[in-house]
Design an enzyme around this catalytic site. Structure first.
Site, mmCIF file in Angstrom:
data_model
loop_
_atom_site.group_PDB
_atom_site.id
_atom_site.type_symbol
_atom_site.label_atom_id
_atom_site.label_comp_id
_atom_site.label_asym_id
_atom_site.label_seq_id
_atom_site.Cartn_x
_atom_site.Cartn_y
_atom_site.Cartn_z
ATOM 1 N N GLU A 49 -33.148 11.563 10.526
ATOM 2 C CA GLU A 49 -32.390 12.441 11.046
ATOM 3 C C GLU A 49 -30.842 12.176 10.449
ATOM 4 O OE1 GLU A 49 -32.971 12.941 15.372
ATOM 5 O OE2 GLU A 49 -34.940 13.503 14.982
ATOM 6 N N GLU B 297 -42.105 13.144 13.450
ATOM 7 C CA GLU B 297 -41.916 13.022 14.982
ATOM 8 C C GLU B 297 -42.160 14.233 15.948
ATOM 9 O OE1 GLU B 297 -38.149 11.442 16.292
ATOM 10 O OE2 GLU B 297 -38.060 10.278 14.615
HETATM 11 O O1 AHR Z 1 -38.246 9.584 19.225
HETATM 12 C C1 AHR Z 1 -36.831 9.465 19.923
HETATM 13 C C2 AHR Z 1 -35.899 9.760 18.812
HETATM 14 O O2 AHR Z 1 -35.965 11.277 18.802
HETATM 15 C C3 AHR Z 1 -35.960 9.203 17.612
HETATM 16 O O3 AHR Z 1 -35.236 7.882 17.453
HETATM 17 C C4 AHR Z 1 -35.103 10.145 16.682
HETATM 18 O O4 AHR Z 1 -35.414 10.142 15.288
HETATM 19 C C5 AHR Z 1 -35.131 11.577 17.598
HETATM 20 O O5 AHR Z 1 -34.127 12.203 17.678
#
Ligand code: AHR
Length: 493
Positions: A177, A302
């Site tokens: 991110e 994610e």
């Molecule tokens: O999964 C939790 C968080 O969500 C992770 O650390 C981040 O990459 C995302 O914003």
């Protein structure tokens, strides 16, 4: 308003057409140092009263083993850009985990513990190196420490710390991110850093799949600008996408894990179904870049349900309900549809964090409805995804409407078909007919709950658990009644 009980959906599978192989890695997990995940959830240390092998809980390990976890992403997330690997080898250095509330990070779970866990599970490794607050030298050293085969100082240090053979790094991302917690970078700046760092990510003779940290649902154009870099395709094989299901779509009030109204069942699932369009949109961005190879991939590293935190629990702990099971299955059906272009996804996360497989309470462990979906879907690992058409009614709530049923199908190595069927209607059973099933025999399991927020607890661990499904063979058709709020998997031979 409830859909009439007679509602009928016809499912047709195009057996002659093939979308592509559903890579087992579509079922990968995400393990971040966050809340009660690593410490307590997975790792208790060798001296714990909780049964463990080299510090890893035996109960959690056995549960993960049953899922045939194909790959694990570690150590973050946002935490990856704070992680200094030397803190977690040899003499351990405790730090504050500034990504997640400043809690103490003892670093007793480090490189050796992660790679040994993956090895014991037979899972591939996905390492996210620290671009945000690390250096290219630190990352290059880490790779040499892990993969070095020669007599170099770093390979010798690994041996002195108890591991003679190198481990394998299967996937590697530089930064996470990077538009946000990973450094708030402009896309062209990140692309320059990525191509620079990637040039020094030697992993001995290994060639990890190199992944670029990509966008989330709200900034797909970030991918466009990163991929504009003329050399990005020389040093990477794919870009990631992050997309979470917030029931309300509002980060400041995401909605509750349990006791939620039907409006938040409907809005959560409507948002989940946006995954399909986001994948198509991001693939469109990839395809608009001619300098990338044809098989440049999209890694949804994610995704999952993210609700408001529960008071008194560790960071990002949330209860996991029948709604989570439906969210997981809808997403998996979407990933099957894109099997040719999406080689890996990582649900967030594995234990005690967000849409977890497993929740622990001291020495007790609970398998969540999401866990059961992952276990039921194991026949899809490595199977060939087939196109599926559905003709049936919508589920409606206020202005929200989407097909009540979702399905995916795949041919397994022995020629049998696996079919996943989701009834996303929280109120009504739906009749389903599978045309031209060609079945000699069929078996199936169904997961449902007595309420939208039905969930498992230490006191009631089996409230939501798969049951045998009743499927009728009627000539060349299969018919069944799919219970309200349910996920089914059928195996047709
Ligand atoms: O999964 C939790 C968080 O969500 C992770 O650390 C981040 O990459 C995302 O914003």
């Amino acid at each position: 308003m409830a859909t009439p009980a007679s509602a009928q959906t016809v499912v047709s599978i195009e057996r002659e057409a093939e979308i592509g192989t559903i890579e087992p890695e579509v079922y990968s997990q995400f393990l971040e140092h966050l809340g009660g995940q690593v410490y307590g959830g997975l790792w208790v240390g060798e001296d714990s009263d909780i049964a463990n092998t080299h510090g890893v809980r035996d109960d959690v390990f056995a549960a993960l083993q049953a899922l045939q976890v194909p790959a694990i992403r570690w150590p973050g997330g946002c935490y990856a850009d704070l992680y200094h690997w030397r803190d977690g080898v040899g003499e351990r250095t405790p730090r504050e985990n500034m990504a997640w509330g400043g809690t103490e990070e003892p670093n007793t779970f480090g490189t050796h513990e992660f790679f040994n866990l993956a090895e014991r599970l037979g899972a591939k490794t996905y390492l996210n190196v620290n671009l945000g607050s690390g250096t290219v030298e630190e990352a290059a050293d880490w790779l040499e420490y892990i993969t070095g085969t020669g007599e170099t100082a770093l390979a010798q240090e690994r041996r002195a710390n108890g591991r003679s053979e190198p481990w394998t790094i299967d996937y590697l991302s530089i930064g996470n991110e990077t538009w946000g917690c990973g450094g708030r970078m402009r896309p062209d700046y990140y692309a320059d850093l990525y191509t620079h760092w990637a040039s020094f990510m030697f992993a001995d003779e290994q060639k990890p799949v190199m992944i670029v940290a990509g966008p989330h649902d709200g900034n797909i154009e970030f991918a466009d600008e990163v991929l504009d870099h003329p050399m990005i395709g020389d040093v990477s094989s794919g870009i990631s996408l992050h997309f979470y299901t917030l029931p309300t779509s509002d980060w400041s009030a995401k909605g509750a894990a349990i006791g939620f109204p039907e409006s938040e069942w409907a809005s959560a699932l409507e948002r989940t179904l946006r995954m399909d369009g986001l994948i198509e949109q991001t693939l469109g961005v990839i395809d608009a870049h001619d300098h990338l190879g044809e098989d440049y991939g999209l890694y949804v590293d994610e995704w999952g349900m993210w609700v408001d935190e529960t008071e008194g629990k560790s960071s990002l702990w949330q209860q996991n309900t029948m709604r989570d099971a439906v969210v997981a299955a809808l997403n998996l059906n979407i990933f099957h549809k894109h099997a040719d272009r999406v080689p890996m996804t990582n649900i967030a996360q594995m234990v005690n964090v967000l849409q977890a497989m497993i929740l622990t309470e001291g020495e007790d462990m609970v398998l969540t409805p999401t866990y059961h979906v992952y276990e039921m879907f194991t026949p899809f690992h490595g199977a060939t995804s087939l196109p599926v058409e559905l003709d049936g009614p919508d589920y409606r709530y206020g202005d929200i409407a989407f097909p009540a049923l979702s399905a995916s199908a795949a041919r397994m190595a022995d020629g049998s078909l696996a079919v996943a069927l989701v009834n996303a209607d929280p109120n009504s059973d739906h009749a389903v007919t599978l045309e031209r099933a060609g079945a000699r025999s069929v078996s199936g399991r169904v997961l449902t709950g007595d309420a939208m927020d039905a969930h498992n607890t230490v006191a009631q661990p089996g409230r939501v658990a798969p049951q045998p499904a009743e499927i009728r063979v009627d000539g060349d058709r299969l018919t069944a009644s799919l219970p309200a709020r349910s996920v089914s998997v059928w195996i047709i031979k």
